[in-house]
Design a protein around this motif. Structure first.
Motif, PDB file in Angstrom:
ATOM      1  N   LEU A  30       0.650  -0.998  -0.023  1.00 24.93           N
ATOM      2  CA  LEU A  30      -0.166  -0.036   0.130  1.00 24.93           C
ATOM      3  C   LEU A  30       0.860   1.325   0.090  1.00 24.93           C
ATOM      4  N   THR A  46      -4.636   3.690   0.186  1.00 29.18           N
ATOM      5  CA  THR A  46      -5.154   3.124   1.521  1.00 29.18           C
ATOM      6  C   THR A  46      -5.969   1.950   1.282  1.00 29.18           C
ATOM      7  N   GLN A  76      -8.822   1.628   2.187  1.00 27.53           N
ATOM      8  CA  GLN A  76     -10.117   1.957   1.782  1.00 27.53           C
ATOM      9  C   GLN A  76     -10.349   2.157   0.327  1.00 27.53           C
ATOM     10  N   ASP A  77      -9.241   2.163  -0.615  1.00 24.25           N
ATOM     11  CA  ASP A  77      -8.955   2.493  -1.997  1.00 24.25           C
ATOM     12  C   ASP A  77      -9.438   1.238  -2.706  1.00 24.25           C
TER      13      ASP A  77
END
Length: 89
Positions: A26, A32, A34-35
């Protein structure tokens, strides 16, 4: 020799090992967790990561740091740790 049976009973070690794979990938790609919103994006990220020798080296170094016991010489557990059958309380 490493007492893998005991290490994998420890949730802290498992988390540390998982993060040693995830965080360098990452970080290198600047994203992140969340992506990653689809399985396709996850698999694409993993293929990109393991196609890049630098990222593979970062993951190897990170895993080494998670597995290595700095209180012993080389990659091994102490004689006492090798004798454990259960996690020490």
């Amino acid at each position: 020799m490493i007492n893998w049976k005991i290490r994998f009973k420890n949730p802290v070690f498992i988390g540390q090992l998982l993060l040693s794979f995830i965080i360098p990938i990452l970080g290198y790609f600047g994203i992140t967790a969340q992506d990653i919103t689809t399985w396709a994006s996850l698999f694409s990220l993993l293929i990109d990561a393991f196609s890049n020798p630098y990222v593979v080296l970062l993951v190897i170094i990170s895993v080494w740091n998670a597995v290595n016991d700095p209180t012993t010489r080389g990659i091994q557990d102490s004689n006492l740790a090798r004798q454990y059958e259960f996690l020490k309380k």
